[in-house]
Design a protein around this motif. Structure first.
Motif, PDB file in Angstrom:
ATOM      1  N   VAL A 122      38.464  41.875  48.969  1.00  0.00           N
ATOM      2  CA  VAL A 122      39.759  41.256  49.293  1.00  0.00           C
ATOM      3  C   VAL A 122      39.679  39.747  49.102  1.00  0.00           C
ATOM      4  O   VAL A 122      40.592  39.131  48.527  1.00  0.00           O
ATOM      5  N   ASP A 123      38.613  39.118  49.570  1.00  0.00           N
ATOM      6  CA  ASP A 123      38.461  37.670  49.414  1.00  0.00           C
ATOM      7  C   ASP A 123      38.362  37.270  47.941  1.00  0.00           C
ATOM      8  O   ASP A 123      38.958  36.264  47.516  1.00  0.00           O
ATOM      9  N   SER A 124      37.641  38.057  47.155  1.00  0.00           N
ATOM     10  CA  SER A 124      37.501  37.745  45.726  1.00  0.00           C
ATOM     11  C   SER A 124      38.835  37.887  45.001  1.00  0.00           C
ATOM     12  O   SER A 124      39.177  37.059  44.144  1.00  0.00           O
ATOM     13  N   ILE A 125      39.609  38.925  45.339  1.00  0.00           N
ATOM     14  CA  ILE A 125      40.912  39.116  44.705  1.00  0.00           C
ATOM     15  C   ILE A 125      41.861  37.984  45.083  1.00  0.00           C
ATOM     16  O   ILE A 125      42.639  37.496  44.257  1.00  0.00           O
ATOM     17  N   LYS A 126      41.799  37.524  46.324  1.00  0.00           N
ATOM     18  CA  LYS A 126      42.643  36.400  46.745  1.00  0.00           C
ATOM     19  C   LYS A 126      42.353  35.152  45.913  1.00  0.00           C
ATOM     20  O   LYS A 126      43.275  34.458  45.460  1.00  0.00           O
ATOM     21  N   PHE A 154      48.200  29.428  40.375  1.00  0.00           N
ATOM     22  CA  PHE A 154      48.304  27.977  40.221  1.00  0.00           C
ATOM     23  C   PHE A 154      47.711  27.487  38.902  1.00  0.00           C
ATOM     24  O   PHE A 154      47.672  26.268  38.667  1.00  0.00           O
ATOM     25  N   ASP A 155      47.221  28.400  38.058  1.00  0.00           N
ATOM     26  CA  ASP A 155      46.624  28.057  36.767  1.00  0.00           C
ATOM     27  C   ASP A 155      45.414  27.133  36.960  1.00  0.00           C
ATOM     28  O   ASP A 155      45.272  26.113  36.292  1.00  0.00           O
ATOM     29  N   TYR A 156      44.547  27.528  37.878  1.00  0.00           N
ATOM     30  CA  TYR A 156      43.302  26.821  38.151  1.00  0.00           C
ATOM     31  C   TYR A 156      42.138  27.745  37.772  1.00  0.00           C
ATOM     32  O   TYR A 156      42.286  28.957  37.709  1.00  0.00           O
ATOM     33  N   THR A 157      40.975  27.171  37.546  1.00  0.00           N
ATOM     34  CA  THR A 157      39.773  27.976  37.395  1.00  0.00           C
ATOM     35  C   THR A 157      39.300  28.431  38.777  1.00  0.00           C
ATOM     36  O   THR A 157      39.694  27.866  39.811  1.00  0.00           O
ATOM     37  N   VAL A 158      38.457  29.435  38.797  1.00  0.00           N
ATOM     38  CA  VAL A 158      37.959  29.965  40.067  1.00  0.00           C
ATOM     39  C   VAL A 158      37.145  28.902  40.804  1.00  0.00           C
ATOM     40  O   VAL A 158      37.258  28.749  42.033  1.00  0.00           O
ATOM     41  N   SER A 159      36.342  28.144  40.080  1.00  0.00           N
ATOM     42  CA  SER A 159      35.547  27.095  40.721  1.00  0.00           C
ATOM     43  C   SER A 159      36.433  26.010  41.330  1.00  0.00           C
ATOM     44  O   SER A 159      36.145  25.492  42.427  1.00  0.00           O
ATOM     45  N   ASN A 160      37.541  25.666  40.662  1.00  0.00           N
ATOM     46  CA  ASN A 160      38.469  24.671  41.222  1.00  0.00           C
ATOM     47  C   ASN A 160      39.151  25.184  42.483  1.00  0.00           C
ATOM     48  O   ASN A 160      39.369  24.429  43.436  1.00  0.00           O
ATOM     49  N   VAL A 161      39.500  26.464  42.497  1.00  0.00           N
ATOM     50  CA  VAL A 161      40.123  27.044  43.691  1.00  0.00           C
ATOM     51  C   VAL A 161      39.141  27.029  44.856  1.00  0.00           C
ATOM     52  O   VAL A 161      39.510  26.697  45.999  1.00  0.00           O
ATOM     53  N   TYR A 209      31.925  36.085  40.880  1.00  0.00           N
ATOM     54  CA  TYR A 209      31.760  36.748  39.583  1.00  0.00           C
ATOM     55  C   TYR A 209      30.676  37.828  39.639  1.00  0.00           C
ATOM     56  O   TYR A 209      30.835  38.912  39.073  1.00  0.00           O
ATOM     57  N   GLU A 210      29.578  37.544  40.345  1.00  0.00           N
ATOM     58  CA  GLU A 210      28.497  38.513  40.435  1.00  0.00           C
ATOM     59  C   GLU A 210      28.926  39.747  41.219  1.00  0.00           C
ATOM     60  O   GLU A 210      28.609  40.890  40.840  1.00  0.00           O
ATOM     61  N   TYR A 211      29.693  39.532  42.306  1.00  0.00           N
ATOM     62  CA  TYR A 211      30.139  40.672  43.114  1.00  0.00           C
ATOM     63  C   TYR A 211      31.137  41.548  42.352  1.00  0.00           C
ATOM     64  O   TYR A 211      31.029  42.771  42.343  1.00  0.00           O
ATOM     65  N   MET A 212      32.098  40.912  41.678  1.00  0.00           N
ATOM     66  CA  MET A 212      33.131  41.689  40.989  1.00  0.00           C
ATOM     67  C   MET A 212      32.577  42.398  39.751  1.00  0.00           C
ATOM     68  O   MET A 212      33.127  43.412  39.323  1.00  0.00           O
ATOM     69  N   SER A 213      31.489  41.887  39.183  1.00  0.00           N
ATOM     70  CA  SER A 213      30.880  42.556  38.036  1.00  0.00           C
ATOM     71  C   SER A 213      30.092  43.801  38.421  1.00  0.00           C
ATOM     72  O   SER A 213      29.653  44.552  37.547  1.00  0.00           O
ATOM     73  N   ARG A 214      29.906  44.040  39.723  1.00  0.00           N
ATOM     74  CA  ARG A 214      29.182  45.242  40.159  1.00  0.00           C
ATOM     75  C   ARG A 214      29.984  46.516  39.893  1.00  0.00           C
ATOM     76  O   ARG A 214      29.410  47.598  39.777  1.00  0.00           O
TER      77      ARG A 214
END
Length: 406
Positions: free
Chosen positions: A45-49, A57-64, A91-96
């Motif tokens: 849930v946290d990763s999807i958020k 907002f058209d940001y990269t994940v690292s910027n968010v 990224y590592e968690y969602m790639s599982r």
């Protein structure tokens, strides 16, 4: 430099995103993740958020992640009470998990919004759009052998030209505006060749039934596809015809399946169904231009997904990561559209980044306005009556003066 994400409780963009977060935080969504094989559902849930915020907002994940670490108000709004995960951890968690698991989670979530009436015939809209991965930003020559290792292909579309990416096919329920099927093909295969794949997925998931209507554009055109839709799937495949279309030729190529020729009661009923479906199809193809505004709904849906949330191009290099982002982007688009953006003008505004809706006037306000109008109308004649009385009195006085003078 990107501007900072300063949370404001009165900002309509944050209000809309807050509604989406409530759905993602709900127990139903978490239970869906568990049923599809997700172990740590809170981390999902946290990763999807965070991914939704990057698309929104058209940001990269690292910027968010940096903005969430900077602002405590933003963390409280997003529901992060613990320490924030890093972009690498996300990224590592969602790639599982495989792309199929994400597809199942998205389909299961969207079907809860798809409140269709099973007793009536449904109408669906099918269309495809290209989605490119920024694999070749430097415009270098990439050999086919290298792309085959990555399971990527070159594609061509009228809007993008030549690109490396995928074709995303979506089947939309015309009543609810919810995708009931999402298919992803590498490259850009011809629509007429994947026609059977689209209907096969709908039948496998028990979405279509007899005499349901599906609207296709001219890319799926082919006499054989009309026959496949009627004989194999027993649906009304309204594929917009090309200039070379002739009704007599289509009728000449239509034939019954082998099931019709078995001597039993079911074969007679099947023949009647096929004849009725074919007659409806011929009638719809004669007036196919009347259905163009209905098919335009899915074009507006794709416009929101591409212009507002970046479906047209993702910063990814593998099939799994691209598929994952495509599924989640379509989930975000659908959840936002379900918040009341159903008309064409609302979808166009949403695609331009304007999330403010036209507030409808309530019935109470209309009643008050009507009462005020009636009072004004009732007061107006009272004033005229008083004026008439005063005028009549003056006329009487004048007449009396004249009488006395005489």
């Amino acid at each position: 430099m990107l501007p900072s994400l300063n949370y404001d409780s009165k900002d309509p963009k944050f209000i809309l995103l807050g509604k989406i977060f409530k759905i993602i935080d709900s127990k139903k969504f978490k239970d869906t993740c568990n049923r599809k094989g997700i172990t740590s559902r809170q981390m999902m849930v946290d990763s999807i958020k965070i991914l939704f915020m990057s698309m929104y907002f058209d940001y990269t994940v690292s910027n968010v992640v940096n903005e969430l670490n900077r602002s405590s108000k933003l963390r409280k709004f997003a529901g992060f009470s613990k320490e924030m995960p890093t972009a690498e951890q996300i990224y590592e968690y969602m790639s599982r998990y495989s792309a199929e698991q994400y597809c199942k989670i998205v389909n299961a979530t969207l079907m809860k919004f798809n409140k269709e009436n099973r007793g009536t015939y449904n109408r669906f809209i099918a269309d495809a759009t290209p989605s490119a991965c920024d694999f070749n930003n430097d415009k270098h020559f990439i050999p086919k052998e290298h792309l085959e290792k990555l399971n990527l292909k070159w594609g061509f579309s009228t809007t993008k030209g030549h690109f490396i990416g995928f074709k995303v096919t979506v089947v939309l329920n015309e009543k609810t505006m919810v995708p009931v099927s999402i298919l992803i093909h590498s490259g850009a295969p011809n629509d007429s060749k994947i026609f059977d794949d689209v209907l096969q997925d709908l039948q496998k998931r028990q979405i279509i039934k007899r005499k349901d209507m599906i609207l296709f554009d001219r890319g799926y055109y082919g006499y054989k596809n009309y026959q496949i839709g009627i004989n194999k799937y027993k649906i009304i495949p309204v594929i917009f015809p090309k200039e070379s279309y002739k009704e007599e030729k289509l009728k000449g190529q239509m034939s019954y399946p082998m099931e019709v020729f078995s001597r039993n009661k079911k074969s007679k009923d099947l023949k009647k169904d096929i004849d009725s479906i074919a007659s409806i199809l011929y009638q719809k193809l004669q007036n196919w231009k009347e259905l163009k505004p209905i098919r335009g709904i899915i074009e507006d849906f794709f416009k929101v997904a591409k212009d507002a949330f970046g479906l047209g191009e993702f910063h990814s290099y593998t099939v799994e990561s691209m598929s994952r982002k495509i599924y989640l982007c379509l989930l975000l688009t659908t959840l936002i559209v379900q918040q009341g953006y159903k008309t064409k003008t609302q979808l166009q505004r949403l695609a331009e980044g304007n999330v403010v809706q036209d507030t409808p006037v309530s019935k109470k306000c209309n009643k008050k306005k009507n009462k005020n109008k009636n009072n004004k109308k009732s007061k107006a004649p009272l004033k005229t009556e008083q004026q008439e009385l005063e005028i009549s009195k003056k006329e009487e006085q004048i007449s009396l003066l004249t009488f006395c003078s005489i």
